[in-house]
Design an enzyme around this catalytic site. Structure first.
Site, mmCIF file in Angstrom:
data_model
loop_
_atom_site.group_PDB
_atom_site.id
_atom_site.type_symbol
_atom_site.label_atom_id
_atom_site.label_comp_id
_atom_site.label_asym_id
_atom_site.label_seq_id
_atom_site.Cartn_x
_atom_site.Cartn_y
_atom_site.Cartn_z
ATOM 1 N N LYS A 120 0.839 -1.199 0.000
ATOM 2 C CA LYS A 120 0.000 0.000 0.000
ATOM 3 C C LYS A 120 0.875 1.249 0.000
ATOM 4 O O LYS A 120 1.994 1.209 0.507
ATOM 5 C CB LYS A 120 -0.864 0.016 1.272
ATOM 6 N N ARG A 156 -9.889 -11.768 2.045
ATOM 7 C CA ARG A 156 -10.703 -12.868 1.500
ATOM 8 C C ARG A 156 -9.981 -14.204 1.625
ATOM 9 O O ARG A 156 -10.618 -15.247 1.734
ATOM 10 C CB ARG A 156 -11.101 -12.532 0.057
HETATM 11 N N1 BES Z 1 -7.977 -3.906 4.279
HETATM 12 C C1 BES Z 1 -8.145 -3.524 2.925
HETATM 13 C C2 BES Z 1 -9.460 -2.799 2.665
HETATM 14 C C3 BES Z 1 -9.607 -1.461 3.343
HETATM 15 C C4 BES Z 1 -9.173 -0.319 2.733
HETATM 16 C C5 BES Z 1 -10.217 -1.382 4.574
HETATM 17 C C6 BES Z 1 -9.321 0.895 3.354
HETATM 18 C C7 BES Z 1 -10.374 -0.162 5.197
HETATM 19 C C8 BES Z 1 -9.935 0.979 4.599
HETATM 20 C C9 BES Z 1 -8.098 -4.750 2.031
HETATM 21 O O1 BES Z 1 -7.320 -5.807 2.470
HETATM 22 C C10 BES Z 1 -7.554 -4.304 0.716
HETATM 23 O O2 BES Z 1 -6.453 -3.887 0.690
HETATM 24 N N2 BES Z 1 -8.365 -4.399 -0.317
HETATM 25 C C11 BES Z 1 -7.988 -3.972 -1.604
HETATM 26 C C12 BES Z 1 -8.436 -5.017 -2.595
HETATM 27 C C13 BES Z 1 -7.852 -4.871 -3.964
HETATM 28 C C14 BES Z 1 -6.374 -5.140 -3.940
HETATM 29 C C15 BES Z 1 -8.552 -5.844 -4.883
HETATM 30 C C16 BES Z 1 -8.677 -2.639 -1.892
HETATM 31 O O3 BES Z 1 -9.801 -2.450 -1.449
HETATM 32 O O4 BES Z 1 -8.048 -1.790 -2.530
HETATM 33 ZN ZN ZN Z 2 -5.259 -5.570 1.850
#
Ligand code: BES
Ligand code: ZN
Ligand code: ZN
Length: 493
Positions: free
Chosen positions: A271, A345
């Site tokens: 991230k 997931r």
């Molecule tokens: N934990 C994150 C989702 C999230 C983002 C929760 C911001 C709370 C605040 C999750 O694991 C994630 O990173 N999801 C990605 C998925 C993508 C890579 C398909 C996302 O939402 O960008």
């Molecule tokens: Zn994530």
């Protein structure tokens, strides 16, 4: 503040703060003349053109002749419009206005409405929820007492006797929400998977049976999806299984399953730095499940409920999984991990499958801060609801309306499901640019068999949520009251 709450039907005002409700038509609380013998409240309302709008407040110094020090006039809106949430929000609003008072007397009964015992208990719940602070790491300044101030709230109402009987339940629920908020607020250096599991273990005190699966046991069970996420962290994963048996002996349990990523860096698909600190809250689903189990056990719910949380840390490392890796889940289905940041997931895939195999639950509800996409779709006022079962979805929606933790149902279907088919394995863990919250839900659905199941995507509601009368904390505890209510209204004998 550490609130203590008592209900009383006496008419005694003590020193401290007197809270008087004022209906929109100008009538003050019944019995308020005990706090305000000269009718100062009415006068204050008039000269300051106070409209007594719902939960508006007006603060006046108590006149000579009153034993109270201060009068707090709170608008009680229109009778007939006061729902369950009104009383909870009222408690929160009062709690916020305590200032230096050590004793607070709340005159609850009104000419046009004698609040029910549930309403009076709601006020107590609102007080307890609003009193929450996360100040563990605030060291006290020189000479300043760090100990929270004790404040005694006396709620005066003709429903006192019955309200008193509900106080245990109120404390159980507030305790569950507090626990969930604490866990979400706690930084990840303090709260790793092992420490989180220890928190689950503490529920043993309430009569919950708790099993903690170690990495070795999970390997044996073949949880390759969860373990693939965990392998980049020096901190070992855990799975906590909490079992509350308050129902009939052979009745199938309700299962609650939570995503417990104690910190989500994204892994090798890392991230960006800005805002990454929020990912200490990526265990909000697991926190809601623990909090709900606390509430359910503490109020001795007559239902069978299991709570399962998958606890991992998602880190980049020489040993971390790579984009393109293919892992085999406990179900036997293989997953091509195209983005290591879509890790929730993967954790839930094994947690849901394990839960279904071991407990054969009547239904499974999982909660997860799963996607940023759900916030794009719904903002921060609703959590996303995905389900393979209309009746279950309706029950959850109803529970969410009752506790003001609102859900919005999202679509699912074979056309979305296709988007996660993979050339190299049974599925891939991302579905492309559009409908990201939905493809994440389709992924989970592949691990629940025919069991009625619902997924709540709480990424927008579990943390950094909109502040309101009953919550000012970053970690909101979203889901605890909803799950408790869902169990109470549908599964208790
Ligand atoms: N934990 C994150 C989702 C999230 C983002 C929760 C911001 C709370 C605040 C999750 O694991 C994630 O990173 N999801 C990605 C998925 C993508 C890579 C398909 C996302 O939402 O960008
Ligand atoms: Zn994530
Ligand atoms: Zn995550």
């Amino acid at each position: 503040m550490k609130p203590e709450i008592v209900f009383s039907r006496s008419n005694k005002q003590t020193a401290g703060l007197a809270v008087i409700l004022m209906a929109a038509d100008g009538d003050g609380s019944v019995g308020a003349n005990n706090a305000d013998p000269q009718g100062v409240a009415k006068k204050a309302v008039k000269i300051s053109e106070f409209k007594a709008k719902e939960l508006a407040t007006l603060d006046v110094v108590a006149p000579a002749g009153s034993v109270a020090d201060r009068l707090l006039i709170v608008g009680s809106g229109e009778s007939g419009e006061r729902d369950e949430q009104f009383w909870i929000r009222l408690g929160g609003q009062i709690c916020a206005e305590v200032k230096t008072a050590k004793k607070v007397t709340i005159w609850l009964d009104q000419a046009d409405e004698k609040p029910s015992p549930e309403a009076a208990a709601g006020v107590a719940l609102g007080i307890l929820l609003r009193a929450y602070r996360f100040d563990t790491y605030k060291t006290s300044k020189k000479g300043e007492e760090k100990k929270p101030k004790n404040v005694r709230f006396t709620i005066i109402t003709s429903s006192a006797a019955s309200a008193k009987k509900l106080l245990g339940e109120v404390e159980a629920i507030a305790g569950g929400v507090t626990l969930a908020r604490d866990l979400v607020n706690e930084p990840a250096n303090i709260l790793g998977p092992v420490e989180f599991a220890a928190k689950a273990r503490e529920l043993t005190r309430l009569g919950v049976k708790v099993d903690i699966l170690t990495e070795r046991e999970m390997k044996k069970l073949g949880m390759g999806a969860l373990l693939g996420v965990a392998q980049g962290s020096v901190r070992a994963p855990r799975m906590a299984v909490m079992h509350w048996s308050g129902g009939r002996a052979r009745e199938k349990p309700v299962a609650l399953v939570g995503k417990g990523v104690v910190f989500d860096t994204g892994g090798i698909s890392m991230k960006p730095a800005a805002g990454m600190e929020d990912m200490k809250g990526d265990m909000g689903g697991a926190a809601a499940v623990i909090g709900a189990m606390h509430a359910i056990a503490a109020r001795k719910a007559k239902a069978n409920v299991v709570g399962i949380i998958g606890l991992v840390e998602n880190m980049p490392d020489g040993n971390a999984q790579r984009p393109g890796d293919i892992v085999t889940s406990m179900s036997g289905q293989t997953i091509e991990v195209l983005n290591t940041d879509a890790e929730g997931r993967l954790v839930l895939a094994d947690a849901l499958w394990y839960c279904n195999e071991r407990f054969k639950p009547c239904c499974m509800v999982n909660l997860a801060t799963l996607t940023g996409a759900i916030m794009i779709a719904l903002g921060k006022n609703h959590a996303g609801l995905f389900s393979n079962d209309d009746a279950l979805a309706a029950r959850l929606t109803t529970a969410g309306l009752a506790t003001a933790e609102t859900l919005w149902r999202m679509p699912m279907g074979p056309d979305y499901d296709k988007l996660i088919d993979s050339k190299n394995a049974d599925m891939k863990n991302i579905g492309g640019r559009y409908g990201g919250a939905i493809t994440a839900a389709q992924f989970l659905k592949r691990f629940v068999g025919d069991t009625p199941w619902a997924h709540l995507d709480i990424a927008g509601t579990a943390m950094g949520s909109i502040s309101n009368e009953i919550n000012r904390s970053w970690g909101s505890g979203f889901g605890v009251r909803l799950l408790d209510r869902f169990v109470k209204d549908n599964y208790e004998r």
